[in-house]
Design an enzyme around this catalytic site. Structure first.
Site, PDB file in Angstrom:
ATOM      1  N   SER A   1       0.841  -1.202   0.000  1.00 23.84           N
ATOM      2  CA  SER A   1       0.000   0.000   0.000  1.00 23.84           C
ATOM      3  C   SER A   1       0.870   1.242   0.000  1.00 23.84           C
ATOM      4  CB  SER A   1      -0.855  -0.019   1.266  1.00 23.84           C
ATOM      5  OG  SER A   1      -1.448   1.245   1.479  1.00 23.84           O
TER       6      SER A   1
ATOM      7  N   TYR B   1      -1.688  -0.823  11.202  1.00 24.60           N
ATOM      8  CA  TYR B   1      -1.915  -1.398   9.864  1.00 24.60           C
ATOM      9  C   TYR B   1      -0.752  -1.042   8.934  1.00 24.60           C
ATOM     10  CZ  TYR B   1      -3.337  -1.179   5.002  1.00 24.60           C
ATOM     11  OH  TYR B   1      -3.334  -1.271   3.636  1.00 24.60           O
TER      12      TYR B   1
ATOM     13  N   LYS C   1       2.374  -3.404   6.927  1.00 24.00           N
ATOM     14  CA  LYS C   1       2.767  -3.395   5.505  1.00 24.00           C
ATOM     15  C   LYS C   1       4.262  -3.115   5.370  1.00 24.00           C
ATOM     16  CE  LYS C   1      -1.190  -4.343   3.577  1.00 24.00           C
ATOM     17  NZ  LYS C   1      -1.387  -5.672   2.937  1.00 24.00           N
TER      18      LYS C   1
HETATM   19  C1  UD1 Z   1      -6.897   4.706   3.650  1.00 26.08           C
HETATM   20  C2  UD1 Z   1      -5.818   4.431   4.638  1.00 26.08           C
HETATM   21  C3  UD1 Z   1      -4.674   3.751   3.933  1.00 26.08           C
HETATM   22  C4  UD1 Z   1      -5.161   2.471   3.308  1.00 26.08           C
HETATM   23  C5  UD1 Z   1      -6.297   2.779   2.364  1.00 26.08           C
HETATM   24  C6  UD1 Z   1      -6.918   1.486   1.882  1.00 26.08           C
HETATM   25  C7  UD1 Z   1      -6.024   6.186   6.355  1.00 26.08           C
HETATM   26  C8  UD1 Z   1      -5.381   7.354   7.022  1.00 26.08           C
HETATM   27  N1  UD1 Z   1      -5.388   5.661   5.303  1.00 26.08           N
HETATM   28  O1  UD1 Z   1      -6.406   5.640   2.666  1.00 26.08           O
HETATM   29  O2  UD1 Z   1      -3.658   3.462   4.867  1.00 26.08           O
HETATM   30  O3  UD1 Z   1      -4.126   1.833   2.621  1.00 26.08           O
HETATM   31  O4  UD1 Z   1      -7.324   3.520   3.023  1.00 26.08           O
HETATM   32  O5  UD1 Z   1      -7.825   1.748   0.875  1.00 26.08           O
HETATM   33  O6  UD1 Z   1      -7.083   5.733   6.759  1.00 26.08           O
HETATM   34  N2  UD1 Z   1     -12.973  10.776   3.522  1.00 26.08           N
HETATM   35  C9  UD1 Z   1     -14.029  11.600   3.876  1.00 26.08           C
HETATM   36  N3  UD1 Z   1     -15.148  11.031   4.430  1.00 26.08           N
HETATM   37  C10 UD1 Z   1     -15.263   9.684   4.639  1.00 26.08           C
HETATM   38  C11 UD1 Z   1     -14.167   8.845   4.261  1.00 26.08           C
HETATM   39  C12 UD1 Z   1     -13.036   9.420   3.720  1.00 26.08           C
HETATM   40  O7  UD1 Z   1     -13.961  12.811   3.713  1.00 26.08           O
HETATM   41  O8  UD1 Z   1     -16.292   9.231   5.168  1.00 26.08           O
HETATM   42  C13 UD1 Z   1     -11.774  11.384   2.914  1.00 26.08           C
HETATM   43  C14 UD1 Z   1     -10.504  11.127   3.690  1.00 26.08           C
HETATM   44  O9  UD1 Z   1     -10.328  12.102   4.677  1.00 26.08           O
HETATM   45  C15 UD1 Z   1      -9.464  11.183   2.568  1.00 26.08           C
HETATM   46  C16 UD1 Z   1     -10.204  10.646   1.347  1.00 26.08           C
HETATM   47  O10 UD1 Z   1     -11.582  10.783   1.644  1.00 26.08           O
HETATM   48  O11 UD1 Z   1      -9.096  12.505   2.325  1.00 26.08           O
HETATM   49  C17 UD1 Z   1      -9.897   9.196   1.059  1.00 26.08           C
HETATM   50  O12 UD1 Z   1     -10.077   8.442   2.252  1.00 26.08           O
HETATM   51  P1  UD1 Z   1     -10.015   6.861   2.287  1.00 26.08           P
HETATM   52  O13 UD1 Z   1     -10.891   6.302   1.221  1.00 26.08           O
HETATM   53  O14 UD1 Z   1     -10.263   6.410   3.688  1.00 26.08           O
HETATM   54  O15 UD1 Z   1      -8.536   6.526   1.823  1.00 26.08           O
HETATM   55  P2  UD1 Z   1      -7.124   7.004   2.456  1.00 26.08           P
HETATM   56  O16 UD1 Z   1      -7.309   7.672   3.752  1.00 26.08           O
HETATM   57  O17 UD1 Z   1      -6.407   7.728   1.393  1.00 26.08           O
END
Ligand code: UD1
Length: 338
Positions: A124, A148, A152
């Site tokens: 990842s 997590y 990795k």
């Molecule tokens: C997350 C994990 C990463 C993991 C990946 C797996 C974290 C900090 N990182 O990545 O380690 O490998 O998932 O797919 O959790 N967001 C919202 N509202 C929500 C959900 C997400 O605004 O309800 C935003 C988050 O703040 C972020 C973006 O959407 O800016 C993407 O979030 P997410 O899909 O959880 O992925 P990552 O955080 O990039």
């Protein structure tokens, strides 16, 4: 090749299984089904047009794993099986270390004993830790901010040391943000409980399973203030695994090599919301909430190494990612449990 796919019933594993079979490989799945549904299997067999040998156990079980390899005559392994929820990993860290490292040891030992020489590992972009260098390239130092992520980083280290000591050839595939679903709409991402990730959350709001999305932070130093991520279609990701497997086969001199699988483009949370609304024709009500702890402002890949070495490049647009996620979500509002 005859390929053992651990976690082959999961989100990324299932899409990769379909592509492996389409590319002429023979696939055997092993999955514990702790985070996957057995109802994916008949759908996979339909898509693949063939029956798929499937074993239901945890790869940490050394005896069962060893017995599977004794019979299996595998040429290669793709290792997806693992726990992956960032928040949960801080609550039950020992489960994460035990699961993710335990499966790695068990597999490496079985591969050594039965002389299986090729492994593709599901890593990842989380291994780039808190880096603010973008685009992220493979030579950046690795680190993590949660258990997590550390699993990795540690798995990459263990696998690299084993490969350099004469173990199997290993591809470390560092995924950015996998989204989307098979174009048929019959397989897709089906998180248990409240989704942690953006895309499945948006999809569940659009389909009416959840009322509103919370946008975590709109005060980032980005054009619209929401965080940027490199969303990649799961079908592109799956193709990256097939390319890595075939590349290792053609390059016996490689012991271990990391490749980013991303598009190289950053999209904001609000851009994803708007793209999903357009693809689904449904509103995605949302509110701005505080930043989520541990989130980076900007994260996107430098995908040039995968392009120049594997001949692989992500093809699908954000519009296509949203359209395919919607097709899956609309046809399966409760996921595999409908
Ligand atoms: C997350 C994990 C990463 C993991 C990946 C797996 C974290 C900090 N990182 O990545 O380690 O490998 O998932 O797919 O959790 N967001 C919202 N509202 C929500 C959900 C997400 O605004 O309800 C935003 C988050 O703040 C972020 C973006 O959407 O800016 C993407 O979030 P997410 O899909 O959880 O992925 P990552 O955080 O990039």
């Amino acid at each position: 090749m005859r390929v053992l796919v651990t976690g082959g019933a999961g989100y990324i594993g299932s899409h990769t299984v379909v592509q492996l079979i389409a590319a002429g490989h023979e696939v055997v799945i092993v999955d514990s089904f702790v985070n996957a549904s057995p109802s994916v299997l008949p759908r996979l067999e339909d898509l693949a047009g063939t029956s798929i040998e499937t074993h239901s156990f945890d790869v940490r079980d050394v005896d069962k794993t060893s017995a599977l390899f004794a019979e299996g005559r595998f040429d290669a392994v793709i290792h997806f099986a693992g726990l992956k929820a960032v928040g949960e990993s801080s609550e039950i860290p020992l489960e994460y270390y035990d699961n993710n490292l335990g499966t790695t040891f068990s597999l490496l030992r079985a591969m050594q004993r039965h002389e299986v020489g090729t492994l593709v590992f599901s890593s990842s972009a989380t291994v780039y830790g808190e880096t603010t260098t973008v685009p992220m390239h493979e030579d950046l130092p690795t680190s993590a901010t949660n258990p997590y992520g550390w699993t990795k980083v540690m798995q990459e280290q263990i696998l690299s040391d084993a490969a350099r000591a004469g173990g199997p050839q290993i591809a470390l595939l560092r995924y950015f943000n996998p989204v989307g679903a098979h174009v048929s709409g019959t397989i897709g991402e089906d998180p248990q409980g409240t989704p942690n990730n953006l895309m499945p959350f948006i999809a569940q709001v659009a389909v009416g399973r959840r009322a509103r999305l919370q946008v975590f932070g709109d005060d980032y130093p980005t054009p619209d203030g929401t965080a940027l991520r490199d969303y990649i279609h799961v079908e592109d990701l799956a193709a990256g695994h097939v390319a890595a497997l075939e590349h290792l086969g053609a390059h016996p001199e490689i012991d271990v090599r990391a490749w980013n699988l991303g598009t190289g483009q950053g999209s904001s949370v609000l851009e994803m919301v708007r793209a999903f609304e357009a693809a689904s024709g449904r509103p995605v009500p949302h509110d701005v909430a505080p930043r989520r702890r541990g989130d980076l402002a900007v994260c996107y890949a430098d995908p040039t190494r995968a392009e120049s070495e594997l001949g692989w490049r992500a093809q699908h647009t954000i519009e296509r990612m949203c359209a395919d996620t919607w097709r899956w979500q609309a046809a399966n509002p409760q996921g595999y449990n409908a």
